[in-house]
Design a protein around this motif. Structure first.
Motif, PDB file in Angstrom:
ATOM      1  N   ASN A  71       6.764 -12.247   3.473  1.00  0.00           N
ATOM      2  CA  ASN A  71       6.815 -13.300   2.449  1.00  0.00           C
ATOM      3  C   ASN A  71       6.874 -12.713   1.041  1.00  0.00           C
ATOM      4  OD1 ASN A  71       6.557 -15.119   4.519  1.00  0.00           O
ATOM      5  ND2 ASN A  71       4.362 -15.416   4.231  1.00  0.00           N
ATOM      6  N   PHE A  72       6.427 -11.472   0.884  1.00  0.00           N
ATOM      7  CA  PHE A  72       6.386 -10.840  -0.431  1.00  0.00           C
ATOM      8  C   PHE A  72       7.571  -9.924  -0.691  1.00  0.00           C
ATOM      9  CE2 PHE A  72       1.956 -11.767   0.678  1.00  0.00           C
ATOM     10  CZ  PHE A  72       1.599 -12.545  -0.413  1.00  0.00           C
ATOM     11  N   TRP A  73       8.532  -9.897   0.216  1.00  0.00           N
ATOM     12  CA  TRP A  73       9.693  -9.026   0.030  1.00  0.00           C
ATOM     13  C   TRP A  73      10.503  -9.396  -1.203  1.00  0.00           C
ATOM     14  CZ3 TRP A  73      11.897  -8.697   5.692  1.00  0.00           C
ATOM     15  CH2 TRP A  73      11.049  -7.893   6.460  1.00  0.00           C
ATOM     16  N   SER A  74      10.409 -10.619  -1.645  1.00  0.00           N
ATOM     17  CA  SER A  74      11.171 -11.030  -2.827  1.00  0.00           C
ATOM     18  C   SER A  74      10.578 -10.448  -4.113  1.00  0.00           C
ATOM     19  CB  SER A  74      11.217 -12.551  -2.926  1.00  0.00           C
ATOM     20  OG  SER A  74       9.895 -13.069  -3.001  1.00  0.00           O
ATOM     21  N   ASN A  75       9.356  -9.936  -4.049  1.00  0.00           N
ATOM     22  CA  ASN A  75       8.711  -9.324  -5.200  1.00  0.00           C
ATOM     23  C   ASN A  75       9.182  -7.873  -5.306  1.00  0.00           C
ATOM     24  OD1 ASN A  75       6.963  -8.123  -7.043  1.00  0.00           O
ATOM     25  ND2 ASN A  75       5.176  -9.258  -6.318  1.00  0.00           N
ATOM     26  N   SER A  76      10.088  -7.612  -6.242  1.00  0.00           N
ATOM     27  CA  SER A  76      10.671  -6.271  -6.345  1.00  0.00           C
ATOM     28  C   SER A  76       9.636  -5.218  -6.753  1.00  0.00           C
ATOM     29  CB  SER A  76      11.844  -6.268  -7.322  1.00  0.00           C
ATOM     30  OG  SER A  76      11.416  -6.591  -8.619  1.00  0.00           O
ATOM     31  N   THR A  77       8.591  -5.618  -7.466  1.00  0.00           N
ATOM     32  CA  THR A  77       7.536  -4.668  -7.831  1.00  0.00           C
ATOM     33  C   THR A  77       6.792  -4.189  -6.593  1.00  0.00           C
ATOM     34  OG1 THR A  77       7.277  -5.800  -9.958  1.00  0.00           O
ATOM     35  CG2 THR A  77       5.488  -4.338  -9.278  1.00  0.00           C
TER      36      THR A  77
END
Length: 176
Positions: A95-101
């Motif tokens: 679910n957090f893969w969209s967070n590039s950081t």
């Protein structure tokens, strides 16, 4: 003769298996970040270069010192355990893969730990070498490592065809 001693053979198998996992991730990350996450290839290249620069510098100043202070086998075990946790978290927190950081942090942390682990593995391999044939024996370990990297790169396509990205990333743990 030397390579077929039990300890040398086990070291060769360990180096090979570890390198398969590293080759898998090395090949998987640019495909995953560009195709799945929609990064530009230059964005991945910049993160990869940064990760390699940081891991190389940290390896020179910290990685070797940790191996000398705490011991090779202990540090290999610790690094592999942390790598398994890190990769497992990356796979399960899709679910957090969209967070590039977060993904950038994973890439940097992965390469730092892999560099530290490689230092510990090579130090162990050098320790196992017989003085009379050390160059040949260490060269065999390096060749086996390179074969593992190639095999890891080769299995990315079939794995990606069979499984979703979560399980392809998670397959790294099987090789460590």
């Amino acid at each position: 003769k030397v390579f077929f001693l039990p300890v040398s053979f086990i070291m060769g198998m360990g180096v090979f298996s570890h390198s398969i996992g590293k080759g898998l991730i090395d090949t998987l990350l640019p495909i995953f970040t560009v195709q799945e996450l929609g990064w530009a290839d230059t964005q991945y290249s910049q993160i990869f270069a940064t990760a390699n620069l940081i891991s190389g510098m940290a390896g020179m100043f910290i990685g070797g010192a940790l191996v000398d202070f705490f011991g090779k086998v202990r540090m290999i075990s610790i690094y592999l355990f942390i790598l398994m946790i890190l990769v497992g978290m990356m796979a399960f927190f899709s679910n957090f893969w969209s967070n590039s950081t977060l993904v950038s942090g994973f890439i940097i942390a992965f390469y730092i730990l892999t560099t530290f682990n490689t230092i510990a593995i090579f130090a162990t391999a050098m320790r196992l070498c017989w003085k009379r044939v050390a160059a040949t024996q260490f060269t065999l370990y390096m060749a086996i490592s390179n074969l593992g990297l190639a095999l890891g790169a080769a299995i990315v396509g079939p794995l990606a065809g069979l499984f979703n990205w979560k399980y392809v990333i998670l397959s790294y743990i099987l090789f460590v």
